[in-house]
Design a protein around this motif. Structure first.
Motif, PDB file in Angstrom:
ATOM      1  N   VAL A 172      44.159  19.756  10.947  1.00  0.00           N
ATOM      2  CA  VAL A 172      42.760  20.098  11.162  1.00  0.00           C
ATOM      3  C   VAL A 172      42.521  21.596  10.948  1.00  0.00           C
ATOM      4  O   VAL A 172      41.681  21.994  10.153  1.00  0.00           O
ATOM      5  CB  VAL A 172      42.321  19.696  12.582  1.00  0.00           C
ATOM      6  N   ALA A 173      43.270  22.407  11.668  1.00  0.00           N
ATOM      7  CA  ALA A 173      43.093  23.856  11.577  1.00  0.00           C
ATOM      8  C   ALA A 173      44.340  24.541  12.107  1.00  0.00           C
ATOM      9  O   ALA A 173      45.030  23.995  12.959  1.00  0.00           O
ATOM     10  CB  ALA A 173      41.877  24.310  12.377  1.00  0.00           C
ATOM     11  N   GLY A 174      44.613  25.718  11.585  1.00  0.00           N
ATOM     12  CA  GLY A 174      45.787  26.451  12.028  1.00  0.00           C
ATOM     13  C   GLY A 174      45.546  27.944  12.010  1.00  0.00           C
ATOM     14  O   GLY A 174      44.738  28.447  11.225  1.00  0.00           O
ATOM     15  N   ILE A 175      46.254  28.639  12.877  1.00  0.00           N
ATOM     16  CA  ILE A 175      46.165  30.091  12.937  1.00  0.00           C
ATOM     17  C   ILE A 175      47.592  30.637  12.986  1.00  0.00           C
ATOM     18  O   ILE A 175      48.410  30.232  13.806  1.00  0.00           O
ATOM     19  CB  ILE A 175      45.320  30.561  14.145  1.00  0.00           C
ATOM     20  N   ARG A 176      47.890  31.522  12.071  1.00  0.00           N
ATOM     21  CA  ARG A 176      49.248  32.042  11.990  1.00  0.00           C
ATOM     22  C   ARG A 176      49.506  33.032  13.117  1.00  0.00           C
ATOM     23  O   ARG A 176      48.592  33.515  13.767  1.00  0.00           O
ATOM     24  CB  ARG A 176      49.475  32.675  10.626  1.00  0.00           C
ATOM     25  N   SER A 177      50.772  33.321  13.307  1.00  0.00           N
ATOM     26  CA  SER A 177      51.151  34.245  14.369  1.00  0.00           C
ATOM     27  C   SER A 177      50.554  35.619  14.112  1.00  0.00           C
ATOM     28  O   SER A 177      50.230  35.969  12.972  1.00  0.00           O
ATOM     29  CB  SER A 177      52.667  34.337  14.467  1.00  0.00           C
ATOM     30  N   GLY A 214      52.065  38.341  14.128  1.00  0.00           N
ATOM     31  CA  GLY A 214      52.965  39.075  13.244  1.00  0.00           C
ATOM     32  C   GLY A 214      52.813  38.721  11.781  1.00  0.00           C
ATOM     33  O   GLY A 214      53.183  39.503  10.896  1.00  0.00           O
ATOM     34  N   SER A 215      52.263  37.550  11.510  1.00  0.00           N
ATOM     35  CA  SER A 215      52.024  37.109  10.130  1.00  0.00           C
ATOM     36  C   SER A 215      50.583  37.333   9.712  1.00  0.00           C
ATOM     37  O   SER A 215      50.128  36.774   8.712  1.00  0.00           O
ATOM     38  CB  SER A 215      52.386  35.623   9.979  1.00  0.00           C
ATOM     39  N   GLY A 216      49.870  38.099  10.503  1.00  0.00           N
ATOM     40  CA  GLY A 216      48.516  38.466  10.122  1.00  0.00           C
ATOM     41  C   GLY A 216      47.426  37.645  10.772  1.00  0.00           C
ATOM     42  O   GLY A 216      46.245  37.962  10.650  1.00  0.00           O
ATOM     43  N   GLY A 217      47.812  36.564  11.450  1.00  0.00           N
ATOM     44  CA  GLY A 217      46.815  35.774  12.158  1.00  0.00           C
ATOM     45  C   GLY A 217      45.801  35.073  11.280  1.00  0.00           C
ATOM     46  O   GLY A 217      44.700  34.730  11.729  1.00  0.00           O
ATOM     47  N   ARG A 218      46.150  34.828  10.024  1.00  0.00           N
ATOM     48  CA  ARG A 218      45.179  34.175   9.135  1.00  0.00           C
ATOM     49  C   ARG A 218      44.905  32.747   9.575  1.00  0.00           C
ATOM     50  O   ARG A 218      45.745  32.097  10.198  1.00  0.00           O
ATOM     51  CB  ARG A 218      45.674  34.223   7.697  1.00  0.00           C
ATOM     52  N   ILE A 219      43.738  32.290   9.211  1.00  0.00           N
ATOM     53  CA  ILE A 219      43.239  30.997   9.652  1.00  0.00           C
ATOM     54  C   ILE A 219      43.057  30.056   8.468  1.00  0.00           C
ATOM     55  O   ILE A 219      42.639  30.491   7.387  1.00  0.00           O
ATOM     56  CB  ILE A 219      41.911  31.187  10.416  1.00  0.00           C
ATOM     57  N   TYR A 220      43.357  28.784   8.692  1.00  0.00           N
ATOM     58  CA  TYR A 220      43.252  27.780   7.653  1.00  0.00           C
ATOM     59  C   TYR A 220      42.590  26.527   8.217  1.00  0.00           C
ATOM     60  O   TYR A 220      42.810  26.172   9.381  1.00  0.00           O
ATOM     61  CB  TYR A 220      44.646  27.443   7.099  1.00  0.00           C
ATOM     62  N   TYR A 221      41.813  25.848   7.400  1.00  0.00           N
ATOM     63  CA  TYR A 221      41.108  24.641   7.808  1.00  0.00           C
ATOM     64  C   TYR A 221      41.307  23.529   6.798  1.00  0.00           C
ATOM     65  O   TYR A 221      41.462  23.776   5.600  1.00  0.00           O
ATOM     66  CB  TYR A 221      39.601  24.903   7.939  1.00  0.00           C
ATOM     67  N   ALA A 222      41.252  22.312   7.294  1.00  0.00           N
ATOM     68  CA  ALA A 222      41.149  21.170   6.401  1.00  0.00           C
ATOM     69  C   ALA A 222      39.753  21.167   5.800  1.00  0.00           C
ATOM     70  O   ALA A 222      38.786  21.582   6.448  1.00  0.00           O
ATOM     71  CB  ALA A 222      41.401  19.875   7.174  1.00  0.00           C
ATOM     72  N   ASP A 223      39.642  20.694   4.583  1.00  0.00           N
ATOM     73  CA  ASP A 223      38.339  20.666   3.913  1.00  0.00           C
ATOM     74  C   ASP A 223      37.329  19.847   4.705  1.00  0.00           C
ATOM     75  O   ASP A 223      36.132  20.166   4.713  1.00  0.00           O
ATOM     76  CB  ASP A 223      38.482  20.092   2.503  1.00  0.00           C
ATOM     77  N   VAL A 251      36.756  19.694   7.783  1.00  0.00           N
ATOM     78  CA  VAL A 251      36.173  20.337   8.966  1.00  0.00           C
ATOM     79  C   VAL A 251      35.681  21.750   8.680  1.00  0.00           C
ATOM     80  O   VAL A 251      35.075  22.390   9.560  1.00  0.00           O
ATOM     81  CB  VAL A 251      37.191  20.380  10.134  1.00  0.00           C
ATOM     82  N   LYS A 252      35.905  22.229   7.487  1.00  0.00           N
ATOM     83  CA  LYS A 252      35.522  23.601   7.146  1.00  0.00           C
ATOM     84  C   LYS A 252      34.016  23.776   7.324  1.00  0.00           C
ATOM     85  O   LYS A 252      33.223  22.946   6.875  1.00  0.00           O
ATOM     86  CB  LYS A 252      35.943  23.909   5.710  1.00  0.00           C
ATOM     87  N   GLY A 253      33.633  24.847   7.988  1.00  0.00           N
ATOM     88  CA  GLY A 253      32.223  25.097   8.246  1.00  0.00           C
ATOM     89  C   GLY A 253      31.713  24.463   9.522  1.00  0.00           C
ATOM     90  O   GLY A 253      30.605  24.777   9.976  1.00  0.00           O
ATOM     91  N   SER A 304      31.727  21.612  16.037  1.00  0.00           N
ATOM     92  CA  SER A 304      30.290  21.403  16.035  1.00  0.00           C
ATOM     93  C   SER A 304      29.924  20.422  14.940  1.00  0.00           C
ATOM     94  O   SER A 304      30.753  20.079  14.089  1.00  0.00           O
ATOM     95  CB  SER A 304      29.548  22.728  15.843  1.00  0.00           C
ATOM     96  N   SER A 305      28.678  19.968  14.968  1.00  0.00           N
ATOM     97  CA  SER A 305      28.202  18.974  13.995  1.00  0.00           C
ATOM     98  C   SER A 305      29.178  17.811  13.899  1.00  0.00           C
ATOM     99  O   SER A 305      29.542  17.364  12.804  1.00  0.00           O
ATOM    100  CB  SER A 305      28.000  19.631  12.625  1.00  0.00           C
ATOM    101  N   LEU A 306      29.605  17.340  15.055  1.00  0.00           N
ATOM    102  CA  LEU A 306      30.620  16.289  15.082  1.00  0.00           C
ATOM    103  C   LEU A 306      30.123  14.995  14.478  1.00  0.00           C
ATOM    104  O   LEU A 306      28.942  14.641  14.599  1.00  0.00           O
ATOM    105  CB  LEU A 306      31.098  16.075  16.517  1.00  0.00           C
ATOM    106  N   LYS A 307      31.042  14.303  13.833  1.00  0.00           N
ATOM    107  CA  LYS A 307      30.751  13.056  13.146  1.00  0.00           C
ATOM    108  C   LYS A 307      31.624  11.941  13.725  1.00  0.00           C
ATOM    109  O   LYS A 307      32.696  12.222  14.285  1.00  0.00           O
ATOM    110  CB  LYS A 307      31.057  13.194  11.655  1.00  0.00           C
ATOM    111  N   PRO A 308      31.219  10.699  13.569  1.00  0.00           N
ATOM    112  CA  PRO A 308      32.070   9.598  14.052  1.00  0.00           C
ATOM    113  C   PRO A 308      33.480   9.651  13.467  1.00  0.00           C
ATOM    114  O   PRO A 308      34.446   9.296  14.156  1.00  0.00           O
ATOM    115  CB  PRO A 308      31.308   8.351  13.585  1.00  0.00           C
ATOM    116  N   GLU A 309      33.612  10.109  12.251  1.00  0.00           N
ATOM    117  CA  GLU A 309      34.940  10.190  11.640  1.00  0.00           C
ATOM    118  C   GLU A 309      35.822  11.281  12.236  1.00  0.00           C
ATOM    119  O   GLU A 309      37.002  11.387  11.887  1.00  0.00           O
ATOM    120  CB  GLU A 309      34.835  10.363  10.120  1.00  0.00           C
TER     121      GLU A 309
END
Length: 128
Positions: free
Chosen positions: A48-53, A55-64, A66-68, A86-91
């Motif tokens: 779904v989503a991830g945030i790096r450590s 020490g690795s810059g803390g970059r963030i990634y999302y599945a397409d 859930v993005k936005g 937010s904008s939650l869907k049944p899926e």
């Protein structure tokens, strides 16, 4: 070692919002990549989503999917990682799991196999 503990799941109407929290029992989350996965019966676990450590810059990634709509964030002072939905869907209905891993390389970040520590999961239900 670190033991993730999720909270905040529940039932929410379509279009609504919910925030999940993952607390670390044990060591600080700071040096871990922390991600949220979800799973529904009969389906494979999904990143779904991830945030790096930090020490690795803390970059963030999302599945397409859930993005936005979803936002992952880290609070090092509280030793938590949150997932604002937010904008939650049944899926979006699923059991949501928090996972922590050390030394997670970028190419493996979306794979559950890269994470050693898992929470027990929290149910999110969005009725259709």
């Amino acid at each position: 070692q670190v033991q993730p503990v999720e909270s905040g799941g529940g039932l929410v109407q379509a279009g609504g919002s919910l925030t999940l929290s993952c607390a670390a029992n044990g060591q600080s989350f700071r040096s871990y990549t922390v991600s949220w996965f979800r799973q529904t019966p009969g389906k494979e676990r999904e990143f779904v989503a991830g945030i790096r450590s930090s020490g690795s810059g803390g970059r963030i990634y999302y599945a397409d999917s859930v993005k936005g709509r979803f936002t992952i964030s880290r609070d090092n002072a509280k030793n938590t990682v949150s997932l604002q939905m937010s904008s939650l869907k049944p899926e979006d209905t699923a059991v949501y799991y928090c996972a922590a891993g050390s030394g997670v390389i970028l190419s493996s970040l979306r794979s559950g196999a890269a994470y050693y520590y898992w929470g027990q999961g929290t149910q999110v239900t969005v009725p259709s």
